[in-house]
Design an enzyme around this catalytic site. Sequence first.
Site, mmCIF file in Angstrom:
data_model
loop_
_atom_site.group_PDB
_atom_site.id
_atom_site.type_symbol
_atom_site.label_atom_id
_atom_site.label_comp_id
_atom_site.label_asym_id
_atom_site.label_seq_id
_atom_site.Cartn_x
_atom_site.Cartn_y
_atom_site.Cartn_z
ATOM 1 N N ASP A 1 -4.390 -3.990 -18.551
ATOM 2 C CA ASP A 1 -3.327 -2.751 -18.931
ATOM 3 C C ASP A 1 -3.580 -2.150 -20.416
ATOM 4 O O ASP A 1 -2.683 -1.474 -20.895
ATOM 5 C CB ASP A 1 -1.904 -3.234 -18.739
ATOM 6 C CG ASP A 1 -1.454 -3.698 -17.607
ATOM 7 O OD1 ASP A 1 -2.011 -3.111 -16.522
ATOM 8 O OD2 ASP A 1 -0.912 -4.717 -17.317
ATOM 9 N N ASN B 1 1.273 3.024 -2.665
ATOM 10 C CA ASN B 1 0.754 3.976 -3.522
ATOM 11 C C ASN B 1 -0.542 4.682 -2.876
ATOM 12 O O ASN B 1 -0.870 5.639 -2.916
ATOM 13 C CB ASN B 1 0.109 3.057 -4.739
ATOM 14 C CG ASN B 1 1.372 3.165 -5.876
ATOM 15 O OD1 ASN B 1 1.890 4.301 -6.454
ATOM 16 N ND2 ASN B 1 1.886 2.082 -5.959
ATOM 17 N N GLY C 1 0.844 -1.155 -0.074
ATOM 18 C CA GLY C 1 0.018 0.123 0.096
ATOM 19 C C GLY C 1 0.891 1.283 -0.064
ATOM 20 O O GLY C 1 0.107 2.107 0.376
ATOM 21 N N HIS D 1 0.850 1.023 -13.321
ATOM 22 C CA HIS D 1 1.489 -0.059 -13.797
ATOM 23 C C HIS D 1 2.693 0.339 -13.987
ATOM 24 O O HIS D 1 2.986 1.272 -14.128
ATOM 25 C CB HIS D 1 0.922 -0.351 -15.281
ATOM 26 C CG HIS D 1 1.683 -1.687 -15.527
ATOM 27 N ND1 HIS D 1 1.425 -2.768 -15.204
ATOM 28 C CD2 HIS D 1 2.996 -1.822 -16.500
ATOM 29 C CE1 HIS D 1 2.188 -3.922 -15.750
ATOM 30 N NE2 HIS D 1 3.159 -3.079 -16.278
ATOM 31 N N ASN E 1 -5.592 2.798 -13.058
ATOM 32 C CA ASN E 1 -4.683 1.706 -12.623
ATOM 33 C C ASN E 1 -3.225 2.250 -12.820
ATOM 34 O O ASN E 1 -2.920 3.115 -13.475
ATOM 35 C CB ASN E 1 -4.726 0.431 -13.283
ATOM 36 C CG ASN E 1 -3.698 -0.721 -12.885
ATOM 37 O OD1 ASN E 1 -3.452 -0.839 -11.573
ATOM 38 N ND2 ASN E 1 -2.956 -1.267 -13.813
#
Length: 202
Positions: free
Chosen positions: A151, A14, A12, A110, A108
């Site tokens: 993605d 981010n 976590g 990546h 998202n």
Amino acid sequence: MVKAAVLVSGGGTNLQAILDAEDAGKIRSARVSLVVSNNPDAYALTRAKNRGVETLVLSKADYPTRAQFEQALTEALRARGIGLIVLAGFMRILSADFTKQYPERILNVHPALIPSFCGEGYYGLRVHEAALEYGVKVTGATVHFVNEIPDGGRIIAQKAVYIEDGDTPETLQKRVMREAEWILLPEAIEKVSAQINCACGA
Ligand code: GAR
């Protein structure tokens, strides 16, 4: 103000960057109202609790199939009026049936420059291992919208990070997080939320 849910599976960092950006006033158009984890042991849950954010665990033990998981998730998001979903180190692929419900409302992060080292099977450290195995000299991070292709949704932001001699997957992962992910993701949340607020006339 957009109510955001952050989906996590692990450490976590981010999520922490998002919460810190809220505290610093860098995210003004959204508020993290819920953190959902598919992993009951994710340290991200502790980070959320420390900050007083509601948490929800939807584990594989309780929701063995993707359909069961997504039904419980959908109910939780609807009940709280969530308008933006952020995948921040979330390691389960969402179905087309789920992503269709939230067009350009799921983000998202990546840990590579899409379209390199992405798609099914590329997650976490594996992405950095692949970049080092290939021998690229530049990698980075991408924030993108989530659609039915892993993605594959529209790119919102990217930042390049140089690979250094002697990098291991672990050292590279940390540099990509520090120099790219933790900066890009909060910026993208603010940008997309401001646009959502604008479109709603809020
Ligand atoms: C991050 O590097 C994120 O980009 C990656 O997992 C890590 C989670 O770290 N996500 C993926 O690989 C998704 N395909 P965190 O839990 O400390 O934020």
